[in-house]
Write a protein that holds these residues in place. Structure first.
Motif, PDB file in Angstrom:
ATOM      1  N   LEU A 221       0.877  -1.382  -0.499  1.00  0.00           N
ATOM      2  CA  LEU A 221      -0.415   0.059   0.055  1.00  0.00           C
ATOM      3  C   LEU A 221       1.395   1.152  -0.269  1.00  0.00           C
ATOM      4  O   LEU A 221       1.877   1.414   0.650  1.00  0.00           O
ATOM      5  N   THR A 222       0.920   2.048  -0.689  1.00  0.00           N
ATOM      6  CA  THR A 222       1.106   3.317  -1.302  1.00  0.00           C
ATOM      7  C   THR A 222       0.495   4.759  -1.013  1.00  0.00           C
ATOM      8  O   THR A 222      -0.636   4.393  -1.440  1.00  0.00           O
ATOM      9  N   GLU A 280       0.091   1.949  13.827  1.00  0.00           N
ATOM     10  CA  GLU A 280      -0.482   1.697  15.281  1.00  0.00           C
ATOM     11  C   GLU A 280      -1.854   1.399  14.851  1.00  0.00           C
ATOM     12  O   GLU A 280      -2.085   0.232  15.292  1.00  0.00           O
ATOM     13  N   VAL A 281      -2.547   1.297  13.698  1.00  0.00           N
ATOM     14  CA  VAL A 281      -4.089   1.154  12.920  1.00  0.00           C
ATOM     15  C   VAL A 281      -3.531  -0.411  12.279  1.00  0.00           C
ATOM     16  O   VAL A 281      -4.029  -1.490  13.335  1.00  0.00           O
ATOM     17  N   ILE A 282      -2.778  -0.482  11.746  1.00  0.00           N
ATOM     18  CA  ILE A 282      -2.505  -1.900  11.804  1.00  0.00           C
ATOM     19  C   ILE A 282      -2.144  -3.011  13.239  1.00  0.00           C
ATOM     20  O   ILE A 282      -2.759  -4.121  12.747  1.00  0.00           O
ATOM     21  N   ARG A 283      -1.002  -2.334  13.501  1.00  0.00           N
ATOM     22  CA  ARG A 283      -1.143  -3.265  14.693  1.00  0.00           C
ATOM     23  C   ARG A 283      -2.263  -3.481  15.569  1.00  0.00           C
ATOM     24  O   ARG A 283      -2.393  -4.894  16.468  1.00  0.00           O
ATOM     25  N   PHE A 288      -2.477  -8.454  10.573  1.00  0.00           N
ATOM     26  CA  PHE A 288      -1.529  -8.860   9.273  1.00  0.00           C
ATOM     27  C   PHE A 288       0.101  -8.362   9.946  1.00  0.00           C
ATOM     28  O   PHE A 288       0.095  -7.528  11.083  1.00  0.00           O
ATOM     29  N   GLU A 289       1.124  -8.799   9.889  1.00  0.00           N
ATOM     30  CA  GLU A 289       2.502  -8.084   9.957  1.00  0.00           C
ATOM     31  C   GLU A 289       2.653  -7.179   8.795  1.00  0.00           C
ATOM     32  O   GLU A 289       2.702  -6.951   8.086  1.00  0.00           O
ATOM     33  N   ILE A 290       3.524  -6.510   9.594  1.00  0.00           N
ATOM     34  CA  ILE A 290       4.305  -5.127   9.019  1.00  0.00           C
ATOM     35  C   ILE A 290       5.481  -6.024   8.001  1.00  0.00           C
ATOM     36  O   ILE A 290       6.451  -6.142   9.409  1.00  0.00           O
ATOM     37  N   VAL A 365       4.937   3.345   2.231  1.00  0.00           N
ATOM     38  CA  VAL A 365       4.862   2.291   1.428  1.00  0.00           C
ATOM     39  C   VAL A 365       5.119   1.252   2.478  1.00  0.00           C
ATOM     40  O   VAL A 365       5.745   1.179   3.531  1.00  0.00           O
ATOM     41  N   VAL A 366       3.849   0.840   2.764  1.00  0.00           N
ATOM     42  CA  VAL A 366       3.800   0.062   3.857  1.00  0.00           C
ATOM     43  C   VAL A 366       3.474  -1.416   3.464  1.00  0.00           C
ATOM     44  O   VAL A 366       2.414  -1.667   2.610  1.00  0.00           O
ATOM     45  N   SER A 367       4.043  -2.523   3.102  1.00  0.00           N
ATOM     46  CA  SER A 367       3.761  -4.134   2.670  1.00  0.00           C
ATOM     47  C   SER A 367       3.648  -4.515   3.626  1.00  0.00           C
ATOM     48  O   SER A 367       4.333  -4.824   5.090  1.00  0.00           O
ATOM     49  N   LEU A 368       2.445  -5.994   4.189  1.00  0.00           N
ATOM     50  CA  LEU A 368       2.399  -6.571   4.951  1.00  0.00           C
ATOM     51  C   LEU A 368       1.279  -8.019   4.527  1.00  0.00           C
ATOM     52  O   LEU A 368       0.941  -8.530   3.664  1.00  0.00           O
ATOM     53  N   ALA A 369       1.905  -8.827   5.694  1.00  0.00           N
ATOM     54  CA  ALA A 369       1.404 -10.227   5.655  1.00  0.00           C
ATOM     55  C   ALA A 369       0.311 -10.741   6.059  1.00  0.00           C
ATOM     56  O   ALA A 369       0.455  -9.972   7.414  1.00  0.00           O
ATOM     57  N   LYS A 370      -0.551 -11.208   6.205  1.00  0.00           N
ATOM     58  CA  LYS A 370      -1.507 -11.721   6.665  1.00  0.00           C
ATOM     59  C   LYS A 370      -1.095 -12.770   7.455  1.00  0.00           C
ATOM     60  O   LYS A 370      -0.532 -13.974   6.961  1.00  0.00           O
ATOM     61  N   LYS A 371      -1.298 -12.652   8.524  1.00  0.00           N
ATOM     62  CA  LYS A 371      -0.855 -13.770   9.674  1.00  0.00           C
ATOM     63  C   LYS A 371      -2.077 -14.718   9.132  1.00  0.00           C
ATOM     64  O   LYS A 371      -2.553 -14.661   9.216  1.00  0.00           O
TER      65      LYS A 371
END
Length: 371
Positions: A221-222, A280-283, A288-290, A365-371
């Motif tokens: 996501l950018t 903070e929102v992602i955690r 998702f893991e950052i 630019v953030v990349s995330l992996a679904k847990k």
């Protein structure tokens, strides 16, 4: 549903939240070179996470990719091409069969999908030449703040310069007039209202995508973010694009083209989070893991100019870029008669602030992996 409590006015405004369609001089398709530069900047993260996704999923025979906020024109195919090229190169290197790939292009229903779909034959022809492969392209109209895809169906999600747009404009708080967005003189309550709306929207976005993405699937996501100078969440510099739009609209108020009350009623459905707010929102959402979180300097091109003629041209280039993004919203609220003169004023203000080096806006630019 998340959208059920929207008023008719809000729904009308969301219908106007789209980029300028077609391929004319003022269209998004003709004025989105900045977004292409941003795509290039995020390429290393996109390639890395595509490779990781393929290896972690043990080279599946089928991949479903979603491009969220595709807008109109050919920029979306830049990111899709990178994903497909990366998959094919990796499969060749490791002697794996390349997967079949579906790609779903998403944006709001009023988006000009037709201009985008015109590029599909050219896109597939290029893929056949470079990779001897093809991609099956579909449209997926709807808000990404609602469910778009079936459960556990997506392997990779990409979005560029879309998630800084909110599902609605927060209500104005206090004496915050004459500006379309947060300024240094805004009350803290305005900042908190925008932050709360972003937290609510982005949390919903992550929760919905977590239902749609397979375990170990990826998102890159950018979005536009900000540098928080001196820990002041209200600070936006003099050449911030919404600051310049506010100045240009105030010019039109002074000249009698726009009423003061009409300007006071208009706000951008936008929020530029800093890294900490995004993280903070992602955690807190927890799905998702950052993997990566990068910050890049945001630059519309003015900082490389050395003379007044370049400043003048760059001012009009930036004005065209912002016009392509905002014109449908501005026309819905102010009418179309003011648009040409508004962006003449905008270009003038950009050129006047060409020496501004104190850029508070950045690209995240953030990349995330679904847990």
């Amino acid at each position: 549903s998340y959208d059920d409590d929207k008023s008719d006015d809000e729904c009308a405004f969301v219908r106007a939240l789209r980029m300028s369609g077609g391929d004319g001089a003022n269209s998004y398709s003709a004025n989105s070179l900045l977004q292409r530069r941003v795509l290039s900047m995020a390429k290393p993260v996109l390639v890395k996470n595509t490779e990781d996704m393929m290896m972690n999923l043990d080279f599946p025979s089928y991949i479903k990719v979603a491009e969220l906020g595709c807008s109109s024109g050919q920029n979306s195919f830049v990111a899709i091409s990178e994903i497909i090229n990366t998959i094919n190169v990796l499969c060749q290197q490791l002697n794996q069969n390349p997967p079949e790939i579906d790609c779903c292009l998403n944006d709001l229903p009023e988006n000009d999908f037709n201009t985008t779909f015109k590029f599909v034959p050219f896109f597939n022809k290029e893929l056949m030449i470079t990779n001897k492969s093809s991609c099956f392209v579909y449209g997926a109209p709807g808000s990404f703040y609602s469910r778009l895809f079936s459960r556990n169906s997506l392997h990779f999600v990409h979005s560029c310069y879309a998630l800084h747009f909110l599902s609605k404009v927060p209500e104005k708080h206090g004496n915050d007039k004459g500006s379309v967005y947060i300024t240094s003189s805004s009350p803290q309550s305005t900042y908190k209202a925008y932050l709360n709306q972003f937290q609510k929207d982005f949390t919903m976005f992550l929760r919905l995508r977590s239902e749609e993405i397979v375990s170990n699937g990826r998102m890159v996501l950018t979005l536009i973010g900000r540098n928080t100078l001196d820990s002041d969440p209200l600070y936006r510099d003099c050449c911030h694009f919404w600051t310049l739009l506010s100045k240009s609209l105030r010019d039109l108020v002074f000249e009698g083209h726009v009423s003061e009350s009409k300007l006071d009623e208009f706000n951008m459905p936008f929020y530029d989070p800093n890294e900490q707010e995004l993280e903070e929102v992602i955690r807190n959402e927890g799905s998702f893991e950052i993997n990566d979180l990068e910050k890049h300097v945001f630059d519309l091109g003015l900082s490389n100019n050395n003379n007044e003629e370049d400043d003048y041209e760059a001012g009009y280039n930036e004005a065209n870029c912002i016009r392509a993004v905002t014109e449908p919203m501005l026309v819905a609220h102010f009418g179309e008669d003011i648009v040409d003169v508004l962006f003449d004023r905008y270009a003038h203000h950009v050129a006047k602030h060409a020496s501004c080096r104190n850029k508070t806006s950045v690209t995240l630019v953030v990349s995330l992996a679904k847990k």
